[in-house]
Design a protein around this motif. Structure first.
Motif, PDB file in Angstrom:
ATOM      1  N   GLU A 230       0.793  -1.227   0.000  1.00 25.59           N
ATOM      2  CA  GLU A 230       0.000   0.000   0.000  1.00 25.59           C
ATOM      3  C   GLU A 230       0.825   1.277   0.000  1.00 25.59           C
ATOM      4  O   GLU A 230       0.275   2.357  -0.225  1.00 25.59           O
ATOM      5  N   TRP A 231       2.127   1.185   0.206  1.00 23.62           N
ATOM      6  CA  TRP A 231       2.964   2.376   0.072  1.00 23.62           C
ATOM      7  C   TRP A 231       2.962   2.891  -1.355  1.00 23.62           C
ATOM      8  O   TRP A 231       3.255   4.056  -1.618  1.00 23.62           O
ATOM      9  N   VAL A 235      -4.956   6.478  -1.611  1.00 26.20           N
ATOM     10  CA  VAL A 235      -5.856   6.051  -0.548  1.00 26.20           C
ATOM     11  C   VAL A 235      -7.054   5.291  -1.101  1.00 26.20           C
ATOM     12  O   VAL A 235      -7.440   4.239  -0.569  1.00 26.20           O
ATOM     13  N   ASP A 236      -7.665   5.776  -2.171  1.00 33.38           N
ATOM     14  CA  ASP A 236      -8.831   5.096  -2.725  1.00 33.38           C
ATOM     15  C   ASP A 236      -8.474   3.685  -3.202  1.00 33.38           C
ATOM     16  O   ASP A 236      -9.221   2.724  -2.978  1.00 33.38           O
ATOM     17  N   HIS A 237      -7.333   3.585  -3.883  1.00 38.57           N
ATOM     18  CA  HIS A 237      -6.864   2.275  -4.359  1.00 38.57           C
ATOM     19  C   HIS A 237      -6.595   1.353  -3.161  1.00 38.57           C
ATOM     20  O   HIS A 237      -6.947   0.163  -3.190  1.00 38.57           O
ATOM     21  N   ALA A 238      -5.984   1.891  -2.110  1.00 39.56           N
ATOM     22  CA  ALA A 238      -5.674   1.087  -0.927  1.00 39.56           C
ATOM     23  C   ALA A 238      -6.947   0.582  -0.244  1.00 39.56           C
ATOM     24  O   ALA A 238      -7.019  -0.580   0.188  1.00 39.56           O
ATOM     25  N   ILE A 239      -7.953   1.443  -0.145  1.00 42.49           N
ATOM     26  CA  ILE A 239      -9.212   1.029   0.499  1.00 42.49           C
ATOM     27  C   ILE A 239      -9.866  -0.094  -0.298  1.00 42.49           C
ATOM     28  O   ILE A 239     -10.368  -1.071   0.274  1.00 42.49           O
ATOM     29  N   GLU A 240      -9.839   0.003  -1.622  1.00 43.01           N
ATOM     30  CA  GLU A 240     -10.413  -1.066  -2.438  1.00 43.01           C
ATOM     31  C   GLU A 240      -9.596  -2.356  -2.301  1.00 43.01           C
ATOM     32  O   GLU A 240     -10.160  -3.452  -2.190  1.00 43.01           O
TER      33      GLU A 240
END
Length: 273
Positions: A230-231, A235-240
């Motif tokens: 996730e680095w 943020v949106d990509h990480a939440i998905e």
């Protein structure tokens, strides 16, 4: 070593390895020289971490050094000297191999705990950095001392990983100056999770590893994977990505075991599937 195996009987040539209670314990064992690495020990460590994803009997790993020190880095006589006589293709093969050790540690699904005492320098500092948790004694000193030998601080992923742990400014100082980070600084800056007296360090690391080993292994592996990946995400990509990862975890038998244990007011016994 092949996938889907047990590693309790594995006998490396260049360090000690033991499996106790689903915890694999690596001991760098050249105490008379503060446990330096050689070409062969680098490669053997890399190969062990590459094999761990398929190890059925190991659910957490501790890496430590013998004789009151963690690791003094690359052996001056067995690595540094020969490197000065190599040409570019050979040098690049070596630096890629050392980087592959860190890649293998980060790709290894089992949580890794570094138990750091005394000297932790150069490649030893990079190995500690690549672990998931770090415990230390008050006597521990961590030095990314590459600039002290005329090299850049960007070695084995240090410029990518160290700032994530202690921050850009502190990492810049350590990587540019090569000075030692004290144990107190390391704990205050978040490099060390906790400090323990020298006589208690190995037991504390093993107990922490046992706690992790008794947890949901698939979910731990997913947590480690997402922390690493996730680095590179917004943020949106990480939440998905986390939504998909958590949905996968909800399909495991361990998730159902935890529910049934909760209903029965019992402690869940996770089996890692």
């Amino acid at each position: 070593m092949s996938a889907d195996q047990t590693l309790a009987e594995y006998r490396p040539q260049h360090f000690r390895w033991q499996v106790v209670g689903a915890v694999g314990r690596i001991t760098l064992d050249r105490p008379e020289r503060k446990n330096p690495l050689t070409f062969d020990s680098y490669a053997e460590l890399r190969d062990l971490f590459r094999a761990l994803p398929g190890a059925r009997d190991v659910r957490a790993v501790v890496i430590q050094g013998a004789g009151g020190n963690f690791c003094s880095g690359g052996d001056v006589h067995e690595i540094i000297g020969p490197l000065t006589r190599m040409r570019m293709p050979e040098l690049l093969r070596f630096t890629r191999m050392t980087g592959d050790l860190v890649k293998a540690m980060r790709a290894c699904p089992q949580p890794i705990i570094a138990a750091v005492d005394g000297v932790c320098a150069g490649a030893g500092a990079a190995i500690a950095m690549a672990a998931d948790l770090r415990l230390a004694t008050p006597e521990a000193k961590v030095a990314f001392l590459f600039t002290r030998v005329g090299l850049a601080g960007c070695d084995m992923g240090a410029c990518a990983i160290l700032p994530r742990i202690i921050g850009q400014g502190r990492a810049s100082e350590l990587l540019l100056t090569g000075r030692a980070m004290t144990a107190a600084e390391g704990e205050r800056w978040g490099f060390f999770n906790a400090l323990h007296a020298a006589g208690e360090l190995q037991d504390a690391a093993h107990e922490a590893a046992l706690r992790l080993a008794s947890g949901p292994a698939f979910a731990h592996a997913m947590t480690k994977t997402m922390l690493h990946q996730e680095w590179n995400m917004g943020v949106d990509h990480a939440i998905e990505a986390e939504a998909q990862a958590q949905a996968l975890c909800m399909q495991t038998a361990d998730f159902e075991r935890a529910y049934r244990a909760f209903v029965a007011k019992q402690r869940p016994v996770f089996e890692g599937d």
